[in-house]
Design a protein around this motif. Sequence first.
Motif, PDB file in Angstrom:
ATOM      1  N   VAL A  28      52.818   2.885   8.181  1.00 26.95           N
ATOM      2  CA  VAL A  28      53.896   0.972   8.616  1.00 26.95           C
ATOM      3  C   VAL A  28      53.542   1.130  10.486  1.00 26.95           C
ATOM      4  O   VAL A  28      53.386   0.080  10.873  1.00 26.95           O
ATOM      5  CB  VAL A  28      54.888   0.909   8.603  1.00 26.95           C
ATOM      6  N   LYS A  29      54.090   2.113  11.347  1.00 24.47           N
ATOM      7  CA  LYS A  29      54.064   2.022  12.626  1.00 24.47           C
ATOM      8  C   LYS A  29      51.863   1.599  12.783  1.00 24.47           C
ATOM      9  O   LYS A  29      52.345   1.183  14.000  1.00 24.47           O
ATOM     10  CB  LYS A  29      54.789   3.269  13.004  1.00 24.47           C
ATOM     11  N   ALA A  30      51.943   2.445  12.132  1.00 26.39           N
ATOM     12  CA  ALA A  30      49.893   3.023  13.086  1.00 26.39           C
ATOM     13  C   ALA A  30      48.956   0.526  11.872  1.00 26.39           C
ATOM     14  O   ALA A  30      48.744   0.817  13.092  1.00 26.39           O
ATOM     15  CB  ALA A  30      49.198   3.790  12.016  1.00 26.39           C
ATOM     16  N   THR A  31      50.272   0.873  11.540  1.00 20.33           N
ATOM     17  CA  THR A  31      49.240  -1.043  10.871  1.00 20.33           C
ATOM     18  C   THR A  31      49.858  -1.645  11.979  1.00 20.33           C
ATOM     19  O   THR A  31      49.160  -2.709  12.042  1.00 20.33           O
ATOM     20  CB  THR A  31      49.667  -0.485   9.097  1.00 20.33           C
ATOM     21  N   ALA A  36      35.068  -3.424  15.101  1.00 18.51           N
ATOM     22  CA  ALA A  36      36.324  -4.495  14.844  1.00 18.51           C
ATOM     23  C   ALA A  36      35.787  -4.440  13.248  1.00 18.51           C
ATOM     24  O   ALA A  36      37.202  -5.086  12.953  1.00 18.51           O
ATOM     25  CB  ALA A  36      35.169  -6.301  15.195  1.00 18.51           C
ATOM     26  N   GLN A  37      34.843  -4.327  12.788  1.00 16.98           N
ATOM     27  CA  GLN A  37      35.353  -4.249  11.552  1.00 16.98           C
ATOM     28  C   GLN A  37      35.889  -2.403  10.861  1.00 16.98           C
ATOM     29  O   GLN A  37      36.850  -3.062  10.207  1.00 16.98           O
ATOM     30  CB  GLN A  37      33.735  -4.018  10.914  1.00 16.98           C
ATOM     31  N   GLN A  38      35.785  -1.825  11.422  1.00 13.90           N
ATOM     32  CA  GLN A  38      36.398  -0.874  11.571  1.00 13.90           C
ATOM     33  C   GLN A  38      37.760  -0.515  11.705  1.00 13.90           C
ATOM     34  O   GLN A  38      38.795   0.001  11.218  1.00 13.90           O
ATOM     35  CB  GLN A  38      35.910   0.681  12.054  1.00 13.90           C
ATOM     36  N   THR A  39      38.340  -1.463  12.333  1.00 12.17           N
ATOM     37  CA  THR A  39      39.888  -1.745  12.795  1.00 12.17           C
ATOM     38  C   THR A  39      40.391  -2.664  11.010  1.00 12.17           C
ATOM     39  O   THR A  39      41.145  -1.826  11.127  1.00 12.17           O
ATOM     40  CB  THR A  39      39.438  -2.855  13.862  1.00 12.17           C
ATOM     41  N   ILE A  40      39.401  -3.395  10.960  1.00 11.55           N
ATOM     42  CA  ILE A  40      40.145  -3.945   9.382  1.00 11.55           C
ATOM     43  C   ILE A  40      40.327  -2.924   8.813  1.00 11.55           C
ATOM     44  O   ILE A  40      40.840  -2.696   7.167  1.00 11.55           O
ATOM     45  CB  ILE A  40      38.596  -4.937   8.924  1.00 11.55           C
ATOM     46  N   GLU A  41      38.920  -1.376   8.357  1.00 10.37           N
ATOM     47  CA  GLU A  41      39.056  -1.771   7.181  1.00 10.37           C
ATOM     48  C   GLU A  41      40.121  -0.736   8.050  1.00 10.37           C
ATOM     49  O   GLU A  41      40.615   0.409   6.405  1.00 10.37           O
ATOM     50  CB  GLU A  41      37.142  -0.851   7.492  1.00 10.37           C
ATOM     51  N   THR A  42      40.278  -0.236   8.642  1.00 14.15           N
ATOM     52  CA  THR A  42      41.404   1.107   9.271  1.00 14.15           C
ATOM     53  C   THR A  42      43.028   0.164   8.360  1.00 14.15           C
ATOM     54  O   THR A  42      43.818   0.892   7.825  1.00 14.15           O
ATOM     55  CB  THR A  42      41.828   1.484  10.479  1.00 14.15           C
ATOM     56  N   PHE A  43      42.774  -0.618   9.034  1.00 18.52           N
ATOM     57  CA  PHE A  43      43.645  -1.814   8.961  1.00 18.52           C
ATOM     58  C   PHE A  43      44.300  -2.180   7.076  1.00 18.52           C
ATOM     59  O   PHE A  43      45.786  -1.361   6.482  1.00 18.52           O
ATOM     60  CB  PHE A  43      43.686  -3.320   8.779  1.00 18.52           C
ATOM     61  N   VAL A  44      42.809  -2.289   6.400  1.00 23.33           N
ATOM     62  CA  VAL A  44      44.027  -2.783   4.951  1.00 23.33           C
ATOM     63  C   VAL A  44      43.436  -0.983   3.507  1.00 23.33           C
ATOM     64  O   VAL A  44      44.870  -0.774   3.091  1.00 23.33           O
ATOM     65  CB  VAL A  44      41.586  -3.150   4.451  1.00 23.33           C
ATOM     66  N   GLN A  45      43.139  -0.758   4.917  1.00 26.52           N
ATOM     67  CA  GLN A  45      43.436   0.859   3.612  1.00 26.52           C
ATOM     68  C   GLN A  45      44.911   2.017   3.900  1.00 26.52           C
ATOM     69  O   GLN A  45      45.640   1.778   2.879  1.00 26.52           O
ATOM     70  CB  GLN A  45      42.116   2.302   4.285  1.00 26.52           C
ATOM     71  N   ASN A  46      45.192   1.564   5.414  1.00 26.13           N
ATOM     72  CA  ASN A  46      46.745   1.575   5.854  1.00 26.13           C
ATOM     73  C   ASN A  46      47.502   1.252   4.751  1.00 26.13           C
ATOM     74  O   ASN A  46      48.452   1.441   3.750  1.00 26.13           O
ATOM     75  CB  ASN A  46      46.778   1.099   6.919  1.00 26.13           C
ATOM     76  N   ILE A  47      47.309  -0.449   4.625  1.00 27.86           N
ATOM     77  CA  ILE A  47      47.788  -1.028   3.512  1.00 27.86           C
ATOM     78  C   ILE A  47      47.758  -0.220   1.912  1.00 27.86           C
ATOM     79  O   ILE A  47      49.302  -0.470   1.510  1.00 27.86           O
ATOM     80  CB  ILE A  47      47.653  -2.618   3.658  1.00 27.86           C
ATOM     81  N   LYS A  48      46.712  -0.579   1.663  1.00 26.69           N
ATOM     82  CA  LYS A  48      46.734   0.070   0.713  1.00 26.69           C
ATOM     83  C   LYS A  48      46.939   1.594  -0.012  1.00 26.69           C
ATOM     84  O   LYS A  48      47.477   1.563  -0.788  1.00 26.69           O
ATOM     85  CB  LYS A  48      45.362   0.469   0.041  1.00 26.69           C
ATOM     86  N   MET A  74      45.315  -6.129  -3.351  1.00 30.38           N
ATOM     87  CA  MET A  74      44.367  -5.880  -3.329  1.00 30.38           C
ATOM     88  C   MET A  74      44.338  -4.460  -3.987  1.00 30.38           C
ATOM     89  O   MET A  74      42.487  -4.374  -4.594  1.00 30.38           O
ATOM     90  CB  MET A  74      44.111  -4.899  -1.778  1.00 30.38           C
ATOM     91  N   GLY A  75      45.306  -3.465  -4.541  1.00 29.12           N
ATOM     92  CA  GLY A  75      45.367  -2.454  -5.320  1.00 29.12           C
ATOM     93  C   GLY A  75      44.021  -1.521  -5.125  1.00 29.12           C
ATOM     94  O   GLY A  75      44.090  -1.657  -4.182  1.00 29.12           O
ATOM     95  N   GLN A  76      43.774  -1.793  -6.362  1.00 33.19           N
ATOM     96  CA  GLN A  76      42.311  -0.113  -6.526  1.00 33.19           C
ATOM     97  C   GLN A  76      40.934  -1.237  -5.792  1.00 33.19           C
ATOM     98  O   GLN A  76      39.963  -1.155  -6.842  1.00 33.19           O
ATOM     99  CB  GLN A  76      42.740   0.282  -7.502  1.00 33.19           C
ATOM    100  N   TYR A  77      41.311  -2.547  -6.148  1.00 33.04           N
ATOM    101  CA  TYR A  77      39.817  -3.574  -6.200  1.00 33.04           C
ATOM    102  C   TYR A  77      39.340  -3.047  -4.558  1.00 33.04           C
ATOM    103  O   TYR A  77      39.250  -2.582  -4.094  1.00 33.04           O
ATOM    104  CB  TYR A  77      40.460  -4.600  -5.796  1.00 33.04           C
ATOM    105  N   LYS A  78      37.319  -3.234  -5.497  1.00 32.09           N
ATOM    106  CA  LYS A  78      37.248  -3.267  -4.069  1.00 32.09           C
ATOM    107  C   LYS A  78      37.138  -4.086  -3.267  1.00 32.09           C
ATOM    108  O   LYS A  78      36.304  -5.216  -3.961  1.00 32.09           O
ATOM    109  CB  LYS A  78      35.190  -3.128  -4.760  1.00 32.09           C
ATOM    110  N   ILE A  79      36.500  -3.975  -2.126  1.00 32.69           N
ATOM    111  CA  ILE A  79      36.597  -4.565  -0.873  1.00 32.69           C
ATOM    112  C   ILE A  79      35.090  -4.379  -0.164  1.00 32.69           C
ATOM    113  O   ILE A  79      34.934  -3.376  -0.279  1.00 32.69           O
ATOM    114  CB  ILE A  79      37.730  -4.430  -0.412  1.00 32.69           C
TER     115      ILE A  79
END
Length: 203
Positions: free
Chosen positions: A55-58, A27-39, A107-112
């Motif tokens: 975009v397709k992967a996201t 579940a967390q890995q999905t979100i990490e991938t989702f957020v990193q794709n957007i960044k 989110m930019g380069q902010y720490k998450i």
Amino acid sequence: MKNKRFFFVLASFLIFSQPVLAETQPAQQTIETFVQNIKNMEVPPKDAAKQAELVKATDNLLDLETMGRKALGGHWTKASAEDQKTFIDLLWKLIENVAYPNSRKFMGQYKIIYHEVTAAGEGFDVHSVVKQEEQALDAGVVYHVYQKDQQWKVDDVQLDGVSIIEDLRYQFDKLIEKSQFSGLLAKMKERLAQAEKENSVPA
């Protein structure tokens, strides 16, 4: 910006924690991938093909159809099949041309920091904090994920306690009350055209 007797407890933890952990990790890995794709997205993109794949992967991690129907509430069943399809098509394009770029800027380069995963409904809430010391930014973002067809999907996001579905429902209700469902679609088309124009201009 504003923005949870010893042996018995130990035995319970040892017996029951592993299956839960096994579910919360993807579940967390999905979100990490989702957020990193957007960044990793670029506006405007330097490589259109690479951007399209990203975009397709996201998109594949997002259950936008469910989010859209929930946000429309009773208006969904009252709309014609043609209007429903037009609405979902426009919503996807707005996500790709407005939500993704704005989220990237936010989110930019902010720490998450991902600090907790909790059971919620039929899935999990992945709790995170977006931190940026210079701007004193400490925003809580919670993603709800669940499994659909054996794949993890995001079906709601809360920013400082405000659900995107609730926010969209408020906006949709106002527009439909004022100008019917056709007025909502017209407003969505107008916003999309504006976004596509803005995104074509180099930052």
